[in-house]
Design a protein around this motif. Structure first.
Motif, PDB file in Angstrom:
ATOM      1  N   GLY A  56      38.135  25.630  -8.626  1.00 12.64           N
ATOM      2  CA  GLY A  56      38.546  24.539  -8.314  1.00 12.64           C
ATOM      3  C   GLY A  56      39.466  23.931  -9.344  1.00 12.64           C
ATOM      4  O   GLY A  56      40.422  23.049  -9.123  1.00 12.64           O
ATOM      5  N   ALA A  57      39.326  24.132 -10.805  1.00  5.11           N
ATOM      6  CA  ALA A  57      39.909  23.667 -11.693  1.00  5.11           C
ATOM      7  C   ALA A  57      41.433  24.385 -11.545  1.00  5.11           C
ATOM      8  O   ALA A  57      42.437  23.544 -12.213  1.00  5.11           O
ATOM      9  CB  ALA A  57      39.464  24.092 -13.151  1.00  5.11           C
ATOM     10  N   LYS A  58      41.624  25.404 -11.195  1.00  6.38           N
ATOM     11  CA  LYS A  58      43.074  26.350 -11.012  1.00  6.38           C
ATOM     12  C   LYS A  58      43.577  26.547 -12.263  1.00  6.38           C
ATOM     13  O   LYS A  58      44.721  27.243 -12.351  1.00  6.38           O
ATOM     14  CB  LYS A  58      43.947  25.427 -10.256  1.00  6.38           C
ATOM     15  CG  LYS A  58      43.287  25.213  -8.750  1.00  6.38           C
ATOM     16  CD  LYS A  58      44.314  24.386  -7.638  1.00  6.38           C
ATOM     17  CE  LYS A  58      44.219  24.312  -6.558  1.00  6.38           C
ATOM     18  NZ  LYS A  58      43.133  24.426  -5.763  1.00  6.38           N
ATOM     19  N   GLU A  59      43.176  26.108 -13.509  1.00  2.61           N
ATOM     20  CA  GLU A  59      43.618  26.518 -14.625  1.00  2.61           C
ATOM     21  C   GLU A  59      42.376  26.571 -15.670  1.00  2.61           C
ATOM     22  O   GLU A  59      41.414  26.160 -15.590  1.00  2.61           O
ATOM     23  CB  GLU A  59      44.655  25.704 -15.181  1.00  2.61           C
ATOM     24  CG  GLU A  59      44.337  24.185 -15.431  1.00  2.61           C
ATOM     25  CD  GLU A  59      45.573  23.207 -15.593  1.00  2.61           C
ATOM     26  OE1 GLU A  59      45.182  22.418 -16.421  1.00  2.61           O
ATOM     27  OE2 GLU A  59      46.519  23.474 -15.242  1.00  2.61           O
ATOM     28  N   ALA A  60      42.686  27.156 -16.918  1.00  2.00           N
ATOM     29  CA  ALA A  60      41.684  27.196 -17.775  1.00  2.00           C
ATOM     30  C   ALA A  60      41.194  25.970 -18.275  1.00  2.00           C
ATOM     31  O   ALA A  60      42.056  25.012 -18.572  1.00  2.00           O
ATOM     32  CB  ALA A  60      42.046  27.930 -18.922  1.00  2.00           C
TER      33      ALA A  60
END
Length: 145
Positions: A56-60
Motif C-alpha cells: 500500500g505504501a508503494k515506496e520504501a
C-alpha cells in the motif's frame, strides 16, 4: 449461525461481557482461518500484514511507519522483518544521513506472494453479513475503541 454461549459452553453476567468475549473469540477464530490460508506460503498473519502495508505504501517506508500501521502491534517486528528478508519478500536500506533509520520496501517476489495468498479475497465469514450490517459493525467497533 454461531452462538458464543453454545460455542464455549458458558453463560455471561450481562450482554456487554458477552459482547466482549464474543469479540475476542471471533478475532481468534479469524486469526486461525488466516493462519490456515497462509500456512502453504510459510508466512504468519503478522508477516502478511507487513507485506500488505508495504504494498500500500508503494515506496520504501521506515520501520516505525510500518509499526504504526500494523493491525496487530508486535514487539518483535524486527524478527518478523528478518524472516521476510530471508525469504526475499522485502528489502531493507539504511538511511544515509541517520544510520538508526531503516527503510523497508516490498520486493516483486513479495508482491507475487500477496497476489497468491490474498486474505482479502477469503472473506472468512463476512459473506454471512450484508453491506449495511458491515457498516453497523464497523461503527460499533469504532465506538468501542
Amino acid at each position: 449461525m454461531g452462538d458464543i454461549s453454545k460455542d464455549i459452553s458458558s453463560t455471561f453476567p450481562n450482554e456487554k461481557i458477552k459482547a466482549l468475549i464474543n469479540i475476542k473469540y471471533t478475532a481468534n477464530w479469524l486469526d486461525t482461518i488466516g493462519n490456515d490460508i497462509l500456512k502453504p506460503f510459510k508466512i504468519s498473519v503478522q508477516q502478511y500484514n507487513i507485506l500488505r502495508i508495504l504494498r500500500g505504501a508503494k515506496e520504501a517506508i521506515t520501520v516505525n511507519a510500518v509499526k504504526d500501521r500494523m493491525i496487530e502491534k508486535s514487539p518483535n517486528i524486527t524478527r518478523l522483518m528478518d524472516k521476510l528478508c530471508d525469504k526475499d519478500l522485502i528489502e531493507r536500506t539504511r538511511c544515509e544521513t541517520d544510520r538508526r533509520v531503516v527503510y523497508i520496501k516490498i520486493t516483486v517476489k513479495g508482491l507475487e506472494l500477496l497476489e497468491k495468498a490474498s486474505l482479502e479475497n477469503a472473506n472468512y465469514g463476512m459473506n454471512n453479513i450484508s453491506i449495511d450490517e458491515a457498516k453497523i459493525l464497523n461503527n460499533l467497533l469504532d465506538k468501542i475503541r
